[in-house]
Design a protein around this motif. Structure first.
Motif, PDB file in Angstrom:
ATOM      1  N   ALA A  55       0.827  -1.216   0.000  1.00 46.32           N
ATOM      2  CA  ALA A  55       0.000   0.000   0.000  1.00 46.32           C
ATOM      3  C   ALA A  55       0.855   1.258   0.000  1.00 46.32           C
ATOM      4  O   ALA A  55       0.468   2.286  -0.581  1.00 46.32           O
ATOM      5  CB  ALA A  55      -0.933  -0.003   1.203  1.00 46.32           C
ATOM      6  N   ALA A  56       2.034   1.174   0.612  1.00 51.83           N
ATOM      7  CA  ALA A  56       2.961   2.308   0.626  1.00 51.83           C
ATOM      8  C   ALA A  56       3.727   2.435  -0.690  1.00 51.83           C
ATOM      9  O   ALA A  56       4.453   3.411  -0.892  1.00 51.83           O
ATOM     10  CB  ALA A  56       3.945   2.162   1.787  1.00 51.83           C
ATOM     11  N   GLY A  57       3.592   1.435  -1.562  1.00 44.73           N
ATOM     12  CA  GLY A  57       4.301   1.448  -2.834  1.00 44.73           C
ATOM     13  C   GLY A  57       5.718   0.923  -2.750  1.00 44.73           C
ATOM     14  O   GLY A  57       6.509   1.113  -3.664  1.00 44.73           O
ATOM     15  N   TYR A  58       6.046   0.231  -1.656  1.00 44.85           N
ATOM     16  CA  TYR A  58       7.408  -0.242  -1.435  1.00 44.85           C
ATOM     17  C   TYR A  58       7.652  -1.670  -1.917  1.00 44.85           C
ATOM     18  O   TYR A  58       8.787  -2.038  -2.192  1.00 44.85           O
ATOM     19  CB  TYR A  58       7.766  -0.173   0.047  1.00 44.85           C
ATOM     20  CG  TYR A  58       7.881   1.233   0.599  1.00 44.85           C
ATOM     21  CD1 TYR A  58       7.848   2.354  -0.227  1.00 44.85           C
ATOM     22  CD2 TYR A  58       8.017   1.447   1.956  1.00 44.85           C
ATOM     23  CE1 TYR A  58       7.950   3.627   0.286  1.00 44.85           C
ATOM     24  CE2 TYR A  58       8.130   2.721   2.478  1.00 44.85           C
ATOM     25  CZ  TYR A  58       8.096   3.806   1.637  1.00 44.85           C
ATOM     26  OH  TYR A  58       8.208   5.067   2.166  1.00 44.85           O
ATOM     27  N   TYR A  73       5.498 -14.074  -5.434  1.00 43.51           N
ATOM     28  CA  TYR A  73       6.843 -13.521  -5.417  1.00 43.51           C
ATOM     29  C   TYR A  73       6.778 -12.075  -4.965  1.00 43.51           C
ATOM     30  O   TYR A  73       5.860 -11.335  -5.324  1.00 43.51           O
ATOM     31  CB  TYR A  73       7.484 -13.623  -6.802  1.00 43.51           C
ATOM     32  CG  TYR A  73       7.730 -15.051  -7.215  1.00 43.51           C
ATOM     33  CD1 TYR A  73       8.904 -15.694  -6.836  1.00 43.51           C
ATOM     34  CD2 TYR A  73       6.790 -15.759  -7.950  1.00 43.51           C
ATOM     35  CE1 TYR A  73       9.126 -17.024  -7.193  1.00 43.51           C
ATOM     36  CE2 TYR A  73       7.007 -17.081  -8.309  1.00 43.51           C
ATOM     37  CZ  TYR A  73       8.176 -17.702  -7.925  1.00 43.51           C
ATOM     38  OH  TYR A  73       8.396 -19.012  -8.269  1.00 43.51           O
ATOM     39  N   LEU A  74       7.774 -11.673  -4.190  1.00 44.95           N
ATOM     40  CA  LEU A  74       7.842 -10.329  -3.643  1.00 44.95           C
ATOM     41  C   LEU A  74       9.127  -9.654  -4.100  1.00 44.95           C
ATOM     42  O   LEU A  74      10.166 -10.306  -4.222  1.00 44.95           O
ATOM     43  CB  LEU A  74       7.834 -10.387  -2.111  1.00 44.95           C
ATOM     44  CG  LEU A  74       6.726 -11.206  -1.459  1.00 44.95           C
ATOM     45  CD1 LEU A  74       6.987 -11.348   0.035  1.00 44.95           C
ATOM     46  CD2 LEU A  74       5.379 -10.568  -1.727  1.00 44.95           C
ATOM     47  N   SER A  75       9.033  -8.361  -4.333  1.00 47.91           N
ATOM     48  CA  SER A  75      10.226  -7.586  -4.676  1.00 47.91           C
ATOM     49  C   SER A  75      10.031  -6.149  -4.224  1.00 47.91           C
ATOM     50  O   SER A  75       8.899  -5.675  -4.075  1.00 47.91           O
ATOM     51  CB  SER A  75      10.493  -7.632  -6.183  1.00 47.91           C
ATOM     52  OG  SER A  75       9.411  -7.066  -6.892  1.00 47.91           O
ATOM     53  N   LEU A  76      11.143  -5.476  -3.981  1.00 44.02           N
ATOM     54  CA  LEU A  76      11.060  -4.054  -3.672  1.00 44.02           C
ATOM     55  C   LEU A  76      10.832  -3.283  -4.960  1.00 44.02           C
ATOM     56  O   LEU A  76      11.431  -3.601  -5.995  1.00 44.02           O
ATOM     57  CB  LEU A  76      12.350  -3.558  -3.017  1.00 44.02           C
ATOM     58  CG  LEU A  76      12.600  -3.964  -1.574  1.00 44.02           C
ATOM     59  CD1 LEU A  76      13.920  -3.361  -1.077  1.00 44.02           C
ATOM     60  CD2 LEU A  76      11.465  -3.536  -0.669  1.00 44.02           C
ATOM     61  N   THR A  77      10.000  -2.286  -4.904  1.00 44.92           N
ATOM     62  CA  THR A  77       9.811  -1.386  -6.041  1.00 44.92           C
ATOM     63  C   THR A  77      10.972  -0.387  -6.030  1.00 44.92           C
ATOM     64  O   THR A  77      11.711  -0.293  -5.035  1.00 44.92           O
ATOM     65  CB  THR A  77       8.486  -0.619  -5.901  1.00 44.92           C
ATOM     66  OG1 THR A  77       8.564   0.196  -4.725  1.00 44.92           O
ATOM     67  CG2 THR A  77       7.288  -1.560  -5.827  1.00 44.92           C
ATOM     68  N   PRO A  78      11.139   0.372  -7.103  1.00 46.09           N
ATOM     69  CA  PRO A  78      12.180   1.416  -7.070  1.00 46.09           C
ATOM     70  C   PRO A  78      11.994   2.385  -5.890  1.00 46.09           C
ATOM     71  O   PRO A  78      12.979   2.745  -5.233  1.00 46.09           O
ATOM     72  CB  PRO A  78      12.018   2.111  -8.419  1.00 46.09           C
ATOM     73  CG  PRO A  78      11.502   1.018  -9.314  1.00 46.09           C
ATOM     74  CD  PRO A  78      10.560   0.225  -8.443  1.00 46.09           C
ATOM     75  N   SER A  79      10.760   2.766  -5.592  1.00 49.05           N
ATOM     76  CA  SER A  79      10.560   3.668  -4.446  1.00 49.05           C
ATOM     77  C   SER A  79      10.818   2.936  -3.132  1.00 49.05           C
ATOM     78  O   SER A  79      11.268   3.546  -2.155  1.00 49.05           O
ATOM     79  CB  SER A  79       9.169   4.297  -4.469  1.00 49.05           C
ATOM     80  OG  SER A  79       8.166   3.318  -4.376  1.00 49.05           O
ATOM     81  N   GLY A  80      10.572   1.630  -3.100  1.00 43.95           N
ATOM     82  CA  GLY A  80      10.889   0.837  -1.915  1.00 43.95           C
ATOM     83  C   GLY A  80      12.390   0.772  -1.669  1.00 43.95           C
ATOM     84  O   GLY A  80      12.848   0.888  -0.528  1.00 43.95           O
ATOM     85  N   ARG A  81      13.160   0.602  -2.735  1.00 48.06           N
ATOM     86  CA  ARG A  81      14.623   0.582  -2.587  1.00 48.06           C
ATOM     87  C   ARG A  81      15.138   1.947  -2.136  1.00 48.06           C
ATOM     88  O   ARG A  81      16.031   2.036  -1.294  1.00 48.06           O
ATOM     89  CB  ARG A  81      15.300   0.172  -3.892  1.00 48.06           C
ATOM     90  CG  ARG A  81      15.148  -1.299  -4.168  1.00 48.06           C
ATOM     91  CD  ARG A  81      16.165  -1.818  -5.154  1.00 48.06           C
ATOM     92  NE  ARG A  81      15.881  -3.224  -5.385  1.00 48.06           N
ATOM     93  CZ  ARG A  81      16.348  -4.218  -4.645  1.00 48.06           C
ATOM     94  NH1 ARG A  81      17.123  -3.967  -3.624  1.00 48.06           N
ATOM     95  NH2 ARG A  81      16.046  -5.463  -4.923  1.00 48.06           N
ATOM     96  N   LYS A  82      14.564   2.993  -2.688  1.00 46.06           N
ATOM     97  CA  LYS A  82      14.968   4.354  -2.313  1.00 46.06           C
ATOM     98  C   LYS A  82      14.646   4.604  -0.833  1.00 46.06           C
ATOM     99  O   LYS A  82      15.470   5.145  -0.097  1.00 46.06           O
ATOM    100  CB  LYS A  82      14.248   5.369  -3.202  1.00 46.06           C
ATOM    101  CG  LYS A  82      14.645   6.789  -2.957  1.00 46.06           C
ATOM    102  CD  LYS A  82      13.939   7.716  -3.935  1.00 46.06           C
ATOM    103  CE  LYS A  82      14.274   9.162  -3.643  1.00 46.06           C
ATOM    104  NZ  LYS A  82      13.590  10.077  -4.546  1.00 46.06           N
TER     105      LYS A  82
END
Length: 96
Positions: A55-58, A73-82
């Motif tokens: 929900a936070a976009g992470y 499968y789970l992964s960090l989004t670009p904003s999650g990595r940032k």
């Protein structure tokens, strides 16, 4: 003067979400079961915390079928990595 604690991300700061994010930061993508086992939590706890991160976009959630079995499968989004990088940087400044 701004204390580094002000840069801590409240979504990531929860110990369980921090652990999930840390596990995902080390890989491009991980299956649900691997993250669950790495963080040592139940399926329901992981599911709830992933929903908050999503929900936070992470975190991105990808569901597929392998044969007749569903896999998540789970992964960090670009904003999650940032956000992860900024959070860790703030922790290092506080500890530093």
């Amino acid at each position: 003067m701004n204390h580094p604690r002000l840069a801590l991300d409240s979504v990531i700061h929860s110990p369980i979400r921090f652990s999930i994010t840390a596990a995902l930061a080390a890989v491009d993508e991980a299956d649900f079961k691997s993250v669950r086992d790495a963080v040592e939590i139940s399926d329901s706890v992981l599911s709830k915390q992933v929903s908050t991160l999503e929900a936070a976009g992470y975190v991105a959630v990808r569901k597929v079928f392998v044969g007749k079995r569903p896999r998540t499968y789970l992964s960090l989004t670009p904003s999650g990595r940032k956000a992860w990088d900024a959070h860790v940087r703030a922790l290092r400044q506080i500890a530093g």
